[in-house]
Scaffold this motif. Structure first.
Motif, mmCIF file in Angstrom:
data_model
loop_
_atom_site.group_PDB
_atom_site.id
_atom_site.type_symbol
_atom_site.label_atom_id
_atom_site.label_comp_id
_atom_site.label_asym_id
_atom_site.label_seq_id
_atom_site.Cartn_x
_atom_site.Cartn_y
_atom_site.Cartn_z
ATOM 1 N N GLU A 262 0.824 -1.207 0.000
ATOM 2 C CA GLU A 262 0.000 0.000 0.000
ATOM 3 C C GLU A 262 0.860 1.260 0.000
ATOM 4 N N VAL A 263 2.007 1.214 0.678
ATOM 5 C CA VAL A 263 2.855 2.396 0.795
ATOM 6 C C VAL A 263 3.745 2.570 -0.435
ATOM 7 N N LEU A 264 4.365 1.481 -0.879
ATOM 8 C CA LEU A 264 5.321 1.575 -1.987
ATOM 9 C C LEU A 264 4.667 1.357 -3.348
ATOM 10 N N GLY A 265 3.490 0.775 -3.372
ATOM 11 C CA GLY A 265 2.881 0.403 -4.638
ATOM 12 C C GLY A 265 3.457 -0.911 -5.127
ATOM 13 N N GLY A 266 2.914 -1.443 -6.201
ATOM 14 C CA GLY A 266 3.385 -2.723 -6.702
ATOM 15 C C GLY A 266 2.813 -3.876 -5.903
ATOM 16 N N HIS A 267 3.413 -5.050 -6.081
ATOM 17 C CA HIS A 267 2.964 -6.267 -5.402
ATOM 18 C C HIS A 267 4.094 -6.780 -4.535
ATOM 19 N N VAL A 268 3.786 -7.093 -3.277
ATOM 20 C CA VAL A 268 4.788 -7.572 -2.317
ATOM 21 C C VAL A 268 4.393 -8.974 -1.864
ATOM 22 N N GLU A 269 5.371 -9.864 -1.837
ATOM 23 C CA GLU A 269 5.131 -11.211 -1.334
ATOM 24 C C GLU A 269 6.302 -11.636 -0.445
ATOM 25 N N PHE A 270 5.988 -12.515 0.493
ATOM 26 C CA PHE A 270 7.031 -13.088 1.345
ATOM 27 C C PHE A 270 7.255 -14.526 0.905
ATOM 28 N N THR A 271 8.491 -14.843 0.569
ATOM 29 C CA THR A 271 8.865 -16.201 0.182
ATOM 30 C C THR A 271 9.651 -16.811 1.323
ATOM 31 N N GLU A 272 9.136 -17.903 1.856
ATOM 32 C CA GLU A 272 9.781 -18.556 2.991
ATOM 33 C C GLU A 272 10.676 -19.681 2.490
ATOM 34 N N PHE A 273 11.907 -19.744 3.010
ATOM 35 C CA PHE A 273 12.850 -20.773 2.607
ATOM 36 C C PHE A 273 13.096 -21.704 3.789
ATOM 37 N N ALA B 2 16.486 -9.824 1.739
ATOM 38 C CA ALA B 2 16.583 -11.079 2.484
ATOM 39 C C ALA B 2 16.064 -10.894 3.906
ATOM 40 N N VAL B 3 15.374 -11.903 4.404
ATOM 41 C CA VAL B 3 14.897 -11.935 5.790
ATOM 42 C C VAL B 3 15.750 -12.961 6.524
ATOM 43 N N SER B 4 16.607 -12.480 7.411
ATOM 44 C CA SER B 4 17.533 -13.385 8.081
ATOM 45 C C SER B 4 17.715 -12.957 9.530
ATOM 46 N N ALA B 5 18.230 -13.880 10.321
ATOM 47 C CA ALA B 5 18.492 -13.610 11.740
ATOM 48 C C ALA B 5 19.696 -14.438 12.163
ATOM 49 N N SER B 6 20.703 -13.755 12.715
ATOM 50 C CA SER B 6 21.928 -14.424 13.176
ATOM 51 C C SER B 6 22.549 -15.276 12.076
ATOM 52 N N GLY B 7 22.513 -14.761 10.844
ATOM 53 C CA GLY B 7 23.102 -15.477 9.731
ATOM 54 C C GLY B 7 22.221 -16.538 9.120
ATOM 55 N N GLU B 8 21.086 -16.854 9.742
ATOM 56 C CA GLU B 8 20.181 -17.877 9.215
ATOM 57 C C GLU B 8 19.178 -17.240 8.271
ATOM 58 N N LEU B 9 19.077 -17.789 7.070
ATOM 59 C CA LEU B 9 18.151 -17.270 6.076
ATOM 60 C C LEU B 9 16.749 -17.813 6.344
ATOM 61 N N LEU B 10 15.806 -16.897 6.568
ATOM 62 C CA LEU B 10 14.427 -17.287 6.868
ATOM 63 C C LEU B 10 13.512 -17.130 5.655
ATOM 64 N N GLY B 11 13.895 -16.276 4.713
ATOM 65 C CA GLY B 11 13.057 -16.041 3.548
ATOM 66 C C GLY B 11 13.456 -14.731 2.896
ATOM 67 N N ALA B 12 12.538 -14.138 2.149
ATOM 68 C CA ALA B 12 12.813 -12.875 1.472
ATOM 69 C C ALA B 12 11.513 -12.141 1.203
ATOM 70 N N LEU B 13 11.561 -10.815 1.327
ATOM 71 C CA LEU B 13 10.471 -9.956 0.875
ATOM 72 C C LEU B 13 10.754 -9.575 -0.567
ATOM 73 N N VAL B 14 9.784 -9.775 -1.442
ATOM 74 C CA VAL B 14 9.968 -9.534 -2.878
ATOM 75 C C VAL B 14 8.961 -8.471 -3.318
ATOM 76 N N LEU B 15 9.483 -7.346 -3.823
ATOM 77 C CA LEU B 15 8.655 -6.239 -4.302
ATOM 78 C C LEU B 15 8.703 -6.238 -5.825
ATOM 79 N N HIS B 16 7.558 -6.449 -6.463
ATOM 80 C CA HIS B 16 7.473 -6.504 -7.918
ATOM 81 C C HIS B 16 6.983 -5.170 -8.477
#
Length: 586
Positions: free
Chosen positions: A238-249, A280-294
């Motif tokens: 809503e703020v940036l426009g476009g489509h945002v999705e969270f991809t969990e790894f 990238a969505v990460s914590a303490s070096g561990e990759l949790l996923g990514a926010l993707v803005l199209h």
């Protein structure tokens, strides 16, 4: 007497010439003042430049006027505006410092004039300049510097004719005066343009900062009320426009995202891939996923930081969700451990603890033992995590035990429902871990809360079923004791002999009971005679064709594979158990 002396006539001519010169200078000064006044009213830089060149041509009454501006980065001057020009090559001309008449003016900050430029050896001629001047047909050229603060040359103003012409000192002075005012007008227009651009950028920045503040407030509110990742993506879109999705790894990103996600994780910034931005969505070096803005080929720095801040918030929400999930898994595991280890628990307390994890221990449940072939502790941990998630979705319990995992899941009362549940759990856990998971199931426990000890009693049966599957080479499958025939009967503490006999030869028993036939006796004689119809007919005292007809009927009742080694063994055991518990006819 009326004749005027010659000296008087020459005096009149001189007077008239002086008066004509005075009138011309007055007209030129008037035109200069009017031009300066007009320039002061212009705001757009292009309008100012065009007006300067047009008025310079009018002031000096030349065929052509033009202007070159200094390019500090390249160290030369370039044609900016022309009036009266017809040559495209001339209109695109660039002059190095010191080259030609204009390059010399720009280099020395002094005016230069030539009555016949093509033949004037005072200037540094180049093929490029001479060709362009030749195409334009210029002969007489006057160039004066555009000076700011008396020393900074920002360009050169020219007046030129396509015929030989002498520019008088007064005309040179006039163009220099006009150039001085023109330089100020150019500087003012530039400053005004830069100010407008700065104001526009400031307004855009203020809008971007306001958007960033809005999304910051929304993300903070989401964290405080325990919102989810989907809400973060919605707010960001809503703020940036476009489509945002969270991809969990759960393991690692797919090949399409591997590079951008790794760069973002390593650098801590969002990266662009085409018209897509990835944080990238990460914590303490561990990759949790990514926010993707199209849908954004470009992103303002403030908006980029907003995306990165949203990724940080997402990592916090993911960690919080994981912590809550792990806490719930521990509660489920502790409850199941108590059911397995302490059979005399208070049913009321068991029900209360079960209700906190949305489990109902007053319905039928089945104990399932699950095991991976791998003995690696990390693999066992993965099995427990997957089983805990499965237990949560099925409103059951799970705990790590004996190098594997034990589950207590709701099931029906029938053997078919238990068998189906065991197969489903094996498939789901195997899919989650991408490795074979073997699952053995016990008989149903009617109400674990009412009879806590029944869970502890059923667990060894599930383990024995699991071990039997492995020894039979059925790794990766799920089954209950009833699925293993006579071996399953031996595995159970209940020793359901009657149930085994019914499952194995029940159709034959029923046929004899309804029709008064002797199929069971024929089967017994057949196996006693080493599966020889000829010898069996002697034991039965019937014709061999009768034996064959009875065996055909048995095949229709039990299936065509009834004589396979495994089925034949089970049928013989069932016949013996039936003989011990009942009476064979014939």
């Amino acid at each position: 007497m009326n004749d005027v002396p010659d000296h008087d006539c020459s005096g009149c001519r001189a007077l008239r010439a002086e008066l004509e010169g005075t009138r011309r200078r007055e007209a030129e000064l008037t035109a200069l003042f009017e031009t300066v006044h007009d320039l002061a009213g212009l705001r757009d830089l292009d309008d100012v430049l065009r007006a300067i060149v047009r008025r310079a041509r009018a002031l000096l009454r030349t065929e052509v006027a033009y202007m070159t501006l200094t390019d500090p980065e390249r160290g030369d001057t370039y044609m900016r505006v022309t009036d009266g020009s017809v040559s495209a090559r001339f209109q695109q001309l660039r002059l190095g410092m010191g080259e030609g008449l204009g390059g010399l003016v720009a280099q020395t900050a002094r005016p230069y004039v030539s009555d016949d430029y093509p033949r004037d050896a005072r200037f540094q001629h180049t093929d490029l300049i001479d060709t362009a001047v030749g195409e334009e047909g210029l002969i007489a050229i006057l160039g004066v510097p555009l000076l700011l603060r008396g020393r900074e040359v920002i360009g050169v103003l020219y007046a030129a004719d396509r015929r030989a012409r002498v520019f008088e000192p007064e005309q040179i002075a006039l163009l220099r005066s006009f150039a001085a005012h023109a330089a100020v007008a150019i500087d003012n227009a530039r400053l005004l343009t830069e100010t407008r651009q700065a104001l526009s950028g400031l307004r855009a920045a203020n809008g971007t900062i306001q958007r960033a503040g809005d999304v910051h407030d929304r993300l903070t509110e989401l964290v405080l009320r325990g919102g989810g990742v989907t809400e973060v993506a919605t707010a960001l879109a809503e703020v940036l426009g476009g489509h945002v999705e969270f991809t969990e790894f759960t393991e690692s990103p797919g090949a399409a995202w591997a590079g951008p996600v790794e760069r973002s994780r390593r650098d801590g910034h969002a990266v662009r891939e085409g018209d897509t931005w990835i944080a990238a969505v990460s914590a303490s070096g561990e990759l949790l996923g990514a926010l993707v803005l199209h849908g954004h080929a470009d992103l303002a720095p403030v908006d980029q930081r907003t995306l990165e801040r949203a990724a940080m918030v997402t990592s916090l929400l993911q960690l919080a969700r994981r912590s809550a999930g792990e806490a719930e898994h521990r509660v489920r595991g502790e409850l199941l451990d108590d059911l397995l280890d302490a059979s005399k628990r208070d049913p009321r307390l068991l029900r209360e603890r079960a209700s906190r994890v949305d489990a109902d221990l007053d319905t039928a449940h089945t104990v399932l033992a699950a095991r991976l072939d791998a003995a690696d502790p990390a693999d066992r941990q993965r099995l427990w995590s997957a089983a805990s998630h499965l237990a949560a979705t099925r409103h059951g319990l799970a705990a790590a035990r004996d190098g594997g995992t034990v589950l207590l899941l709701p099931s029906g009362d029938s053997p078919e429902e238990v068998s189906r549940l065991a197969r489903q759990v094996a498939v789901q856990l195997g899919t989650a871990l991408a490795a074979p998971v073997t699952v053995g199931a016990s008989a149903p426990v009617a109400a674990p809360a009412a009879e806590p000890g029944a869970v502890a009693a059923a667990y060894p049966e599930a383990l024995r079923c699991l071990d039997a599957l492995v020894r039979l080479g059925r790794t990766g499958e799920g089954a209950a004791a009833d699925d293993l025939g006579f071996l399953g009967m031996l595995l159970t503490d209940g020793r359901d002999v009657g149930g085994f006999v019914r499952r194995t030869i029940g159709p034959v028993l029923d046929y004899d009971a309804r029709r008064g036939t002797e199929l069971v006796a024929t089967l017994d004689a057949y196996f006693t005679s080493a599966m020889s119809p000829v010898r069996a007919k002697d034991l039965l005292h019937v014709h061999v064709n009768t034996v064959a007809q009875r065996l055909d009927r048995v095949a229709r009742l039990l299936g065509d594979d009834w004589q396979s080694p495994a089925r034949a063994l089970e049928i013989q055991l069932a016949l013996r158990l039936h003989r011990l518990t009942g009476t064979l006819t014939g």
